[in-house]
Design a protein around this motif. Structure first.
Motif, PDB file in Angstrom:
ATOM      1  N   MET A 113      41.846 -16.855  53.468  1.00 46.72           N
ATOM      2  CA  MET A 113      43.214 -17.311  53.213  1.00 46.72           C
ATOM      3  C   MET A 113      44.143 -16.158  53.557  1.00 46.72           C
ATOM      4  N   ARG A 114      44.986 -16.370  54.546  1.00 46.74           N
ATOM      5  CA  ARG A 114      45.914 -15.331  55.003  1.00 46.74           C
ATOM      6  C   ARG A 114      45.187 -13.999  55.225  1.00 46.74           C
ATOM      7  N   LYS A 173      42.567 -12.858  54.079  1.00 53.31           N
ATOM      8  CA  LYS A 173      41.719 -12.346  52.993  1.00 53.31           C
ATOM      9  C   LYS A 173      40.483 -13.235  52.845  1.00 53.31           C
ATOM     10  N   LEU A 185      37.862 -15.118  50.879  1.00 52.06           N
ATOM     11  CA  LEU A 185      37.758 -15.624  49.512  1.00 52.06           C
ATOM     12  C   LEU A 185      36.304 -15.882  49.162  1.00 52.06           C
ATOM     13  N   PRO A 220      32.105 -15.372  36.952  1.00 50.94           N
ATOM     14  CA  PRO A 220      33.359 -14.970  36.301  1.00 50.94           C
ATOM     15  C   PRO A 220      34.583 -15.518  37.027  1.00 50.94           C
ATOM     16  N   ASN A 221      35.714 -15.403  36.388  1.00 54.52           N
ATOM     17  CA  ASN A 221      36.980 -15.826  36.986  1.00 54.52           C
ATOM     18  C   ASN A 221      37.209 -15.136  38.314  1.00 54.52           C
ATOM     19  N   GLY A 222      37.645 -15.902  39.291  1.00 57.01           N
ATOM     20  CA  GLY A 222      37.961 -15.296  40.583  1.00 57.01           C
ATOM     21  C   GLY A 222      36.739 -15.042  41.439  1.00 57.01           C
ATOM     22  N   ALA A 223      35.567 -15.501  40.979  1.00 52.26           N
ATOM     23  CA  ALA A 223      34.342 -15.246  41.742  1.00 52.26           C
ATOM     24  C   ALA A 223      34.281 -16.104  42.994  1.00 52.26           C
ATOM     25  N   GLY A 224      35.033 -17.216  43.007  1.00 54.73           N
ATOM     26  CA  GLY A 224      35.046 -18.082  44.188  1.00 54.73           C
ATOM     27  C   GLY A 224      34.447 -19.450  43.937  1.00 54.73           C
ATOM     28  N   LYS A 225      34.317 -19.842  42.674  1.00 50.54           N
ATOM     29  CA  LYS A 225      33.718 -21.152  42.344  1.00 50.54           C
ATOM     30  C   LYS A 225      34.564 -22.291  42.913  1.00 50.54           C
ATOM     31  N   THR A 226      35.858 -22.259  42.590  1.00 47.38           N
ATOM     32  CA  THR A 226      36.755 -23.315  43.074  1.00 47.38           C
ATOM     33  C   THR A 226      36.742 -23.363  44.594  1.00 47.38           C
ATOM     34  N   THR A 227      36.861 -22.192  45.199  1.00 50.72           N
ATOM     35  CA  THR A 227      36.925 -22.146  46.657  1.00 50.72           C
ATOM     36  C   THR A 227      35.651 -22.709  47.272  1.00 50.72           C
TER      37      THR A 227
END
Ligand code: ADP
Ligand code: MG
Lengths: 231, 265, 237
Positions: free
Chosen positions: C16-17, C19, C21, C40-47
């Protein structure tokens, strides 16, 4: 002012046939123009909100600029198009209600498109992931956004109606203010003002305002029975 | 909603269905405001079964509409412009119908003392000398052209703070004059029909130099094949008839005769 | 009907831009069962979920379903962490995915009614969807996703904002869907939920699939120190 009220009242209740003819034509021209402008402007606004393309920003800027176009300029433009010496002269539309409708459509379509674009853009930001996930086609997205945003879009359309029904400069030029043919409330008001009949002109103005209020209320009432909720 | 809409559409169709033949004629605001058309048009409809649709505009626009082929005939009062129109081939011919007259209006106190003038020229010179406020149509209309011609005759180039060009029609200009309590040149009909006279009064009239000749010009079908020249000719025949003569000469406003029929048959 | 699975990711990457992810990721999603994506948060699960579902473009590598993409798209659904409610009544929200597939209005509303019954939404049929409570909204999202009987269902932390009883209801629905043959891929940061539901686990860390495997084995003997710390409840950097 008071005299204007009285004149208007006397006029409306004298069942003056000419007055009704003028009111009727005002409604016919304005409502036709609003319906056509909404059919163009609403999908256009939605389309601009949903699509990313190279010139999008410029199209929106042009649209916003067109909202401020002086109606007289639109009138001249439509006159030059429809004049017998113009490119569309062959249709013989000049000085007819059709010409007035065309001018009003040009005046209010940018307004409706721009207002609906803002509404739809916000709704699209909300719906984006869901509609993409559901594998919708472009047309299905636009349909869903138009339908679910209908309340705000109705307001945008009514703004167009308000602008159209009070417009005089353009329809004077392309309609010609011909008695029994293209005379509407606004051009009649301009005519009576020109003659110095201020009270009568004021009375017609009051009829115009009353009409605008009644149409707004009616549309809101129709809208409400369909919704039966807070939305 | 749908029902209302359907009813509207149906009513419109009916309202426009049973129409007689119609003809579009551009006329000047001053003619329309005289009210004479309200007398003539129903009679024309009766006699010829012809709907004359009037496009009420300034002389300049009336001539332009004729030139562009957007009307079938014009009825105006600006001789020089009419001759140029004919010379360019935009009209078939020019037929004089009638005349009315221009008048000088001003504040009832008459600060420039024009009421006792011998001629129009003298009256205008008084206004210029005293720099009394004067409102001009300033819209290139027949009335405006006439006014400018009169100033020229008086040897004056009107300019300065006392001379205001309104850039609008007769009624609006009279409104302006009424608001400023200024002098103004008007046609008699517009003045008599004007509802917002305020402190204004008719101060000078009657000089033949103020006569205002109306002429009828059919638009040239050789240039614009769609124009209804046959109907225009019928209308011309009617406008120059004895019946028209009677109606025009007997038309009064506030007890005054406005127009004098002078067509040659 | 032909299965859209397996889904093969080869060096799949999401940017993304400029970076990175997620990725590069090599992974095969086979049929059957429930896979929990944890980390953990920000690990990339959603992505990762969005990448698989096609909401996030592959910036590198490849992502290939067993059938052409156009067909694969028809057999998936996605439930978002923050429910997206259309401005419609519950019944029309449920009918919408069916209408998109060309079902007639009456038939779609009939199916929506049946579906609402199964999900305990029958009393809310004529309520405005945006007015529902958080739990009701998420239940509606789930019903709306399942009404088209997708072969693969993605869920992104569907219970993140729900209380215990609402969470239990959702979990029961998911287990029933699994039993009916729906392939479920779901992210969570709730270890308890992962242990209750998972057949397989994907442990995400810093945008990579740090560890994958059968749930029972993963929870009993995690191979990496990060996974061990995460399971123990330590803060993983
Ligand atoms: N739209 C975005 N633009 C830039 N960075 C993003 C965007 N979405 C997510 N990220 C970043 O990508 C990384 C992974 O995010 P995410 O997939 O949401 O993680 P998780 O769901 O595991 O919490 C995070 O570092 C996040 O900041
Ligand atoms: Mg997340």
């Amino acid at each position: 002012m008071a005299q204007g009220f009285l004149d208007a009242w006397a006029l409306v209740f004298s069942f003056d046939v000419d007055l009704y003819e003028i009111i009727f034509l005002s409604l016919r021209v304005t409502i036709s123009a609003v319906i056509i402008a909404a059919l163009i402007g609403l999908p256009l606004g939605a389309w601009l909100a949903v699509n990313r393309f190279y010139l999008r920003r410029y199209v929106i800027a042009v649209l916003n600029a067109l909202m401020g176009l002086p109606p007289v300029v639109v009138g001249l433009f439509v006159y030059m198009l429809l004049s017998r010496s113009g490119p569309l002269g062959g249709f013989g539309l000049l000085f007819s209600p059709g010409a007035m409708i065309i001018a009003q459509v040009i005046i209010i379509t940018p307004l409706i498109a721009s207002l609906s674009h803002q509404t739809i853009r916000d709704l699209w930001a909300e719906y984006h992931d869901l509609l993409i996930s559901m594998n919708t086609t472009r047309a299905q997205r636009i349909m869903a956004l138009l339908w679910d945003g209908r309340r705000a879009l109705l307001t945008a359309t009514l703004a167009g109606l308000g602008r159209a029904i009070g417009e005089v400069g353009a329809i004077m030029i392309v309609g010609g203010n011909i008695e029994h043919s293209t005379r509407v409330l606004t051009t009649a008001i301009a005519l009576e003002t020109g003659k110095g009949n201020f009270a009568f002109a004021m009375g017609l103005g009051l009829v115009l305002i009353a009409l605008a209020i009644i149409i707004n209320l009616m549309i809101h009432m129709i809208g409400k029975t369909e919704r039966a909720g807070t939305w | 909603m749908k029902l209302i809409w359907k009813a509207l559409v149906a009513a419109t169709v009916m309202a426009t269905a049973s129409h007689a033949e119609s003809l579009k004629m551009a006329v000047t605001t001053s003619f329309y405001n005289s009210g004479l058309s309200d007398v003539l048009l129903p009679e024309i409809k009766n006699d010829l079964d012809l709907d004359v649709e009037l496009i009420v505009v300034g002389t300049g626009q009336a001539l332009y509409l004729g030139q562009a082929g957007d009307v079938d005939a014009i009825l105006v009062h600006a001789r020089a412009a009419e001759d140029a129109f004919l010379a360019a081939g935009y009209g078939t011919h020019r037929r004089e119908i009638m005349y009315n007259d221009f008048i000088l209006i001003g504040p009832s106190s008459d600060p420039a003392q024009i009421a006792g003038s011998q001629t129009t020229v003298e009256a205008l010179q008084s206004i210029a000398r005293t720099m009394a406020p004067f409102v001009s149509r300033g819209d290139d209309s027949g009335t405006n052209k006439k006014e400018l011609a009169l100033w020229a005759e008086a040897g004056i180039t009107p300019m300065g703070g006392w001379y205001r060009a309104a850039g609008s029609g007769m009624g609006a200009t009279l409104n302006t004059a009424s608001g400023m309590n200024a002098y103004v040149v008007s046609d008699r009909a517009s003045w008599l029909n004007f509802g917002n006279k305020g402190d204004l009064a008719l101060l000078y009239a009657g000089d033949p130099a103020l006569f205002n000749q109306y002429a009828f010009i059919p638009v040239n079908p050789a240039r614009w094949p769609h124009v209804k020249n046959d109907l225009a000719m019928q209308l011309e025949g009617w406008l120059t008839s004895e019946k028209a003569e009677t109606l025009i000469n007997s038309y009064t406003l506030g007890g005054e005769q406005l127009f004098t029929f002078n067509a040659t048959r | 009907m032909v299965s859209i699975l397996p889904l093969k990711l080869t060096a799949a990457t999401a940017h993304m831009r400029g970076k990175r992810l997620v990725g590069p990721v090599d992974f095969t999603l086979g049929s059957g069962g429930m896979t929990l994506v944890i980390g953990p948060n920000g690990a990339g699960k959603t992505t990762l979920l969005r990448l698989m579902h096609g909401l996030q473009r592959c910036s590198g590598g490849a992502l290939i379903w067993a059938v052409p993409d156009v067909e694969a798209r028809q057999s998936q659904a996605f439930v978002f962490q923050a429910p997206i409610m259309m401005r419609r009544r519950v019944i029309d929200s449920l009918a919408y995915p069916l209408r998109l597939r060309g079902m007639a209005k009456r038939a779609a509303r009939g199916r929506a009614q049946e579906c609402a019954q199964r999900f305990g939404l029958e009393d809310l049929l004529s309520s405005w969807a945006p007015m529902l409570s958080g739990g009701e909204k998420q239940k509606l999202s789930l019903a709306r996703a399942l009404i088209v009987e997708p072969e693969v269902l993605f869920l992104d932390e569907p219970c993140a904002n729900l209380d215990g009883s609402a969470t239990r209801e959702i979990e029961a629905i998911l287990l029933a869907a699994k039993a009916a043959g729906t392939r479920i891929v779901m992210s969570t940061h709730d270890m308890g939920q992962a242990k209750r539901l998972a057949d397989d686990v994907i442990f995400m860390h810093k945008g990579l699939m740090h560890e994958t495997g059968v749930a029972a084995e993963f929870f009993a003997t995690p191979l990496t120190p990060e996974a061990r710390a995460f399971i123990k409840g330590d803060i993983v950097e």
